[in-house]
Design a protein around this motif. Structure first.
Motif, PDB file in Angstrom:
ATOM      1  N   GLY A  40       0.812  -1.214   0.000  1.00  0.00           N
ATOM      2  CA  GLY A  40       0.000   0.000   0.000  1.00  0.00           C
ATOM      3  C   GLY A  40       0.845   1.263   0.000  1.00  0.00           C
ATOM      4  O   GLY A  40       0.542   2.232  -0.693  1.00  0.00           O
ATOM      5  N   LEU A  41       1.925   1.234   0.784  1.00  0.00           N
ATOM      6  CA  LEU A  41       2.817   2.392   0.833  1.00  0.00           C
ATOM      7  C   LEU A  41       3.601   2.534  -0.467  1.00  0.00           C
ATOM      8  O   LEU A  41       3.852   3.643  -0.935  1.00  0.00           O
ATOM      9  N   ARG A  43       2.539   1.651  -3.418  1.00  0.00           N
ATOM     10  CA  ARG A  43       1.635   2.200  -4.432  1.00  0.00           C
ATOM     11  C   ARG A  43       1.528   3.712  -4.301  1.00  0.00           C
ATOM     12  O   ARG A  43       1.529   4.438  -5.299  1.00  0.00           O
ATOM     13  N   GLN A  44       1.484   4.194  -3.061  1.00  0.00           N
ATOM     14  CA  GLN A  44       1.441   5.638  -2.846  1.00  0.00           C
ATOM     15  C   GLN A  44       2.688   6.307  -3.416  1.00  0.00           C
ATOM     16  O   GLN A  44       2.610   7.358  -4.063  1.00  0.00           O
ATOM     17  N   ARG A  45       3.843   5.682  -3.192  1.00  0.00           N
ATOM     18  CA  ARG A  45       5.088   6.253  -3.705  1.00  0.00           C
ATOM     19  C   ARG A  45       5.077   6.310  -5.234  1.00  0.00           C
ATOM     20  O   ARG A  45       5.516   7.282  -5.843  1.00  0.00           O
ATOM     21  N   GLU A  47       2.396   6.447  -7.177  1.00  0.00           N
ATOM     22  CA  GLU A  47       1.428   7.454  -7.607  1.00  0.00           C
ATOM     23  C   GLU A  47       1.958   8.878  -7.396  1.00  0.00           C
ATOM     24  O   GLU A  47       1.503   9.815  -8.048  1.00  0.00           O
ATOM     25  N   GLN A  48       2.932   9.000  -6.483  1.00  0.00           N
ATOM     26  CA  GLN A  48       3.536  10.305  -6.218  1.00  0.00           C
ATOM     27  C   GLN A  48       4.783  10.556  -7.065  1.00  0.00           C
ATOM     28  O   GLN A  48       5.459  11.565  -6.891  1.00  0.00           O
ATOM     29  N   HIS A  62      -4.344  -3.335  -5.321  1.00  0.00           N
ATOM     30  CA  HIS A  62      -3.427  -2.242  -5.651  1.00  0.00           C
ATOM     31  C   HIS A  62      -3.041  -2.249  -7.137  1.00  0.00           C
ATOM     32  O   HIS A  62      -3.113  -1.195  -7.793  1.00  0.00           O
ATOM     33  N   SER A 114      -2.186   0.027   4.793  1.00  0.00           N
ATOM     34  CA  SER A 114      -0.803   0.208   4.359  1.00  0.00           C
ATOM     35  C   SER A 114      -0.218  -1.074   3.795  1.00  0.00           C
ATOM     36  O   SER A 114       0.600  -1.044   2.880  1.00  0.00           O
TER      37      SER A 114
END
Length: 246
Positions: A40-41, A43-45, A47-48, A62, A114
């Motif tokens: 989860g973390l 994927r956030q990275r 997307e950022q 994800h 996460s």
């Protein structure tokens, strides 16, 4: 140009070097660079703005989200996992229900949202609640979310999370993936207890191919050789009939 960059679920950390070694031998001069972490973390990275050619997750959600966002070319399930209990040997004789119902035992988990391991564990608690009212809901209140979160203490890279938490006295039981069984059972300081089949949550792992340059690696992960390596390392076969299993 010949390097494939991968963001991969932390639970693949032990088997991934074996997979990469087999892949690179089959596909010179391609090489693989991998960053591990809670899916989860990661994927956030991504997307950022984190660069990623292939995203290997411990769930399907994800990668599918990346596909829906237009950040992936395709998604495929490539292996699966199950949950189990890692605990101290003197507890092994007790049943899973007895262990998880004991308010004196500290139950550690990964962090929901996460880390897919935490999500699967909360699904497990829901399933237990259906069969044993108040037990599953009680576990949600008691569970210590000690790994897999943005603020969690990092697990040393050469350690298995459950063993590390028990060894450092942070918990009595850890609910995590069964793919670590071989590593856990090598150390007599720890034991493993399987969950009843009626409780079991199947954890499907999927990858999102984010760039076309990762296609050789994507194809390899679905190959008989990669499946052989994954199963030898404690992962399960791809579930037949899964819509994303090619």
């Amino acid at each position: 140009m010949n390097k494939i960059r991968v963001l991969a679920a932390g639970s693949l950390r032990l088997v991934w070097p074996v997979l990469v070694d087999a892949f690179e031998k089959q596909h010179p001069p391609l090489t693989v660079e991998t960053l591990f972490g809670p899916a989860g973390l990661l994927r956030q990275r991504f997307e950022q703005g984190e660069r990623c050619d292939l995203f290997a997750s411990a769930n399907v959600a994800h990668p599918h989200t990346l596909l829906q966002e237009g950040n992936a070319l395709s998604v495929s399930v490539f292996t699966s996992n199950r949950l189990c209990l890692t605990l101290l040997p003197h507890l092994k004789a007790r049943s899973p229900l007895d262990l998880l119902s004991d308010p004196n035992l500290r139950i550690a988990t990964s962090t929901p949202l996460s880390d897919p391991s935490g999500d699967y564990t909360w699904q497990l608690f829901d399933r237990i609640e259906q069969q044993h009212p108040e037990v599953g809901n009680g576990l949600k209140k008691r569970a210590l979310q000690l790994v897999g979160g943005a603020q969690s203490s990092p697990v040393p890279p050469d350690e298995v999370a459950g063993c590390w938490l028990l060894k450092t006295g942070q918990a009595d039981i850890f609910i995590g993936y069964r793919s670590y069984a071989q590593r856990v059972e090598q150390d007599r300081a720890f034991a493993l207890v399987d969950l009843p089949e009626s409780w079991q949550i199947r954890a499907d792992y999927a990858f999102a191919m984010c760039e076309a340059k990762a296609r050789p690696l994507a194809n390899f992960l679905l190959s008989p050789r990669a499946q052989e390596i994954l199963q030898a390392s404690g992962f399960d076969q791809i579930r037949k009939g899964h819509p994303l299993a090619l």
